[in-house]
Design an enzyme around this catalytic site. Structure first.
Site, PDB file in Angstrom:
ATOM      1  N   GLY A 211       3.098   7.665   0.865  1.00  0.00           N
ATOM      2  CA  GLY A 211       1.803   7.393   0.250  1.00  0.00           C
ATOM      3  C   GLY A 211       1.301   8.583  -0.525  1.00  0.00           C
ATOM      4  O   GLY A 211       2.041   9.532  -0.797  1.00  0.00           O
ATOM      5  N   ASN A 212       0.021   8.529  -0.898  1.00  0.00           N
ATOM      6  CA  ASN A 212      -0.590   9.646  -1.610  1.00  0.00           C
ATOM      7  C   ASN A 212      -2.028   9.809  -1.129  1.00  0.00           C
ATOM      8  O   ASN A 212      -2.505   9.036  -0.296  1.00  0.00           O
ATOM      9  CB  ASN A 212      -0.518   9.443  -3.132  1.00  0.00           C
ATOM     10  N   ARG A 213      -2.727  10.793  -1.694  1.00  0.00           N
ATOM     11  CA  ARG A 213      -4.046  11.158  -1.175  1.00  0.00           C
ATOM     12  C   ARG A 213      -5.205  10.474  -1.896  1.00  0.00           C
ATOM     13  O   ARG A 213      -6.355  10.867  -1.730  1.00  0.00           O
ATOM     14  CB  ARG A 213      -4.222  12.676  -1.252  1.00  0.00           C
ATOM     15  N   ALA A 278      -3.572   4.812  -7.814  1.00  0.00           N
ATOM     16  CA  ALA A 278      -2.443   5.749  -7.802  1.00  0.00           C
ATOM     17  C   ALA A 278      -1.237   5.011  -7.231  1.00  0.00           C
ATOM     18  O   ALA A 278      -0.999   5.016  -6.019  1.00  0.00           O
ATOM     19  CB  ALA A 278      -2.784   6.978  -6.973  1.00  0.00           C
TER      20      ALA A 278
END
Length: 411
Positions: A211-213, A278
Site C-alpha cells: 500500500g501507500n501513505r 494514489a
C-alpha cells in the site's frame, strides 16, 4: 468562500427534545456567514429558550404570526419570499402533517407556504411515530411537492428505545443544506463529477498487502466542494480512516483493478473526472491463499506485475474534462508535465510527496500545457476548495472551446 456565506436561511424549530442539537446548527450557519432567522413553534419553546437562538444568530427569534423582523416588514410573508432556503429541524410528526395538509395556522407553516426557496425537512420523533403509515404518507406527499426530506438516523432515543428517529448531527445537516443550495445555484449544477481518493491495497496473502501513505483527505475535500457547487458527485475511495461525505454516491474499493472498474463505470456519463487516488503501480503476481510464514533466516522474493493505468486508459475520452495528480519526490514539474501529456489530461496537479503526505497543509501547482499556477500553502480542506474553484473555471473555458463557431456543424 463557504457556499453558505451571504445566504438567507429560515430555520424552523419544532417541539422535540432534539431541538437542543439545532442550537449548534444555528451557530454554525451564522459562523459560515449566513443570515439566520429562527422561527420557533410554541412547543419548541418548552425545550429551548428563544434567547439562546437570538444570542447565537444576533437576530430576533420569531414565535408568532405578528412577530416583526428587524426591518419592520410583516414576517409571515417576507421571510418566506426572501429566503434562500428553509430548514425545519427538528420536524415533528405534527408539523409534517400540517405541512402536508397545506395548513398555515402559525408562522412556520405560513412561511413555508409563502416561500419558493428549497425546503429541507429533518424529522425527529419516536420510531413508531415515524414509521406510522400516516407519517410516511405525509413525508411522501412533501417529497412529491419538491421538499427534500432527510431520513432520520437509527439510534437510541430519549426514551429507552432504539430505532429510526434520531435527528442527524449538526455537521450532517449543514452538509445536506450546502448540497441542496448547490443544486439550486451552484456553477456545477446538472454536472456529474467523479472523484477518486485514498490509496489502493494490493494483497500479498490474506493478512498482508502492498500500500501507500495516502490519507484521502484531499480527495474527500474535493468531493465535498464539488457537491457544494451543485454537482452530482461519485466518490470512489480506497481504504482510508475518513467518514464518507454526506449527499454523495460513495463507492468503496481496495485494489487498483477494483478502482479501474469503478472509474470506468462511473465515467460512462461523467462531465469531470478528478483522479486524486494514489493507485498502486504494481501488484503481486500471485496472492498466497494462506498467511506466508517465515522459514528460518531465508528472505522472500515478491514478483510484481504492473497495474493498469486507470486514467491513462481514458485518454481517448475527449468528452470528459480530466484532472490528474502527480505526487513526486523529485523533478516535480517535469514529471507532472510528462504525465499531463502521456495520460491525455486537461489539468494536472503537482505536489511534493514528502512535504505533503501525512501533513495537514499542502502546496499545489496546477499545470495546463506550459502554464503553471502555484497555489499558496494552506490546510488541505482549504486547498481543495481553492483547487476546485480553479477546476470549475478551466472546465467552463473548456466547454466554451468545444462549442461550434458560427457556420460550423457540431459533431
Amino acid at each position: 468562500m463557504d457556499t453558505l456565506a451571504g445566504k438567507r436561511i429560515v430555520l424552523g424549530v419544532c417541539g422535540s427534545i432534539a431541538a437542543y442539537k439545532v442550537v449548534q446548527v444555528a451557530r454554525d450557519l451564522t459562523l459560515a456567514g449566513a443570515q439566520v432567522d429562527v422561527i420557533m413553534t410554541e412547543a419548541a419553546e418548552r425545550f429551548v429558550g428563544p434567547a439562546t437562538f437570538q444570542a447565537l444568530t444576533g437576530r430576533p427569534v420569531l414565535t408568532d404570526m405578528w412577530s416583526l423582523p428587524e426591518d419592520g416588514v410583516i414576517g409571515h410573508v417576507s421571510l418566506g419570499m426572501r429566503a434562500d432556503a428553509v430548514v425545519i429541524a427538528p420536524a415533528t410528526a405534527n408539523t409534517i402533517a400540517r405541512l402536508a395538509a397545506g395548513l398555515c395556522d402559525d408562522l412556520l407553516t405560513t412561511t413555508v407556504l409563502a416561500t419558493r426557496a428549497p425546503l429541507l425537512i429533518a424529522p425527529a420523533m419516536n420510531p413508531s411515530m415515524y414509521e406510522h403509515p400516516a407519517t410516511q404518507a405525509n413525508v411522501a406527499t412533501l417529497r412529491a411537492r419538491g421538499a427534500y426530506v432527510l431520513e432520520p438516523e437509527v439510534g437510541r432515543m430519549a426514551e429507552p428505545v432504539v430505532g429510526r428517529g434520531r435527528l442527524p448531527e449538526p455537521a450532517d445537516l449543514l452538509a445536506e443544506l450546502r448540497a441542496l443550495l448547490g443544486r439550486q445555484h451552484g456553477p456545477l449544477r446538472g454536472r456529474r463529477v467523479v472523484v477518486t481518493a485514498g490509496g489502493t491495497r494490493e494483497p500479498i496473502d490474506p493478512v498482508r498487502y502492498l500500500g501507500n501513505r495516502s490519507s484521502g483527505q484531499m480527495g474527500y475535500a474535493l468531493a465535498e466542494r464539488a457537491r457544494d457547487l451543485g454537482a452530482t458527485v461519485t466518490l470512489i475511495s480506497g481504504p482510508v480512516a475518513l467518514t464518507p461525505p454526506r449527499a454523495v454516491t460513495y463507492v468503496a474499493v481496495e485494489t487498483a483493478l477494483e478502482m479501474r472498474a469503478a472509474v470506468q463505470a462511473a465515467c460512462t456519463q461523467a462531465d469531470i473526472l478528478i483522479m486524486n487516488a494514489a493507485v498502486a503501480d504494481f501488484r503481486p503476481a500471485h496472492i498466497a491463499a494462506e498467511k506466508i510464514k517465515k522459514h528460518g533466516d531465508a528472505g522472500m522474493t515478491l514478483q510484481l506485475v504492473q497495474n493498469p493505468d486507470v486514467v491513462g486508459e481514458l485518454a481517448h475520452r475527449t468528452d470528459i474534462f480530466k484532472v490528474g495528480f502527480a505526487a513526486e519526490t523529485h523533478d516535480l514539474l517535469a514529471n507532472a508535465r510528462s504525465k499531463l501529456q502521456r495520460k491525455g489530461l486537461n489539468l494536472i496537479v503537482a505536489n511534493d510527496a514528502i512535504a505533503s503526505i501525512g501533513q495537514p497543509e499542502i502546496t499545489l501547482t496546477v499545470l495546463d500545457g506550459e502554464q503553471a499556477v502555484e497555489l499558496p500553502r494552506q490546510l488541505k480542506a482549504e486547498a481543495a476548495a481553492t483547487l476546485l474553484d480553479l477546476i470549475v473555471a478551466r472546465f467552463e473555458q473548456w466547454l466554451l472551446a468545444r462549442q461550434p463557431r458560427a457556420g460550423e456543424i457540431a459533431d
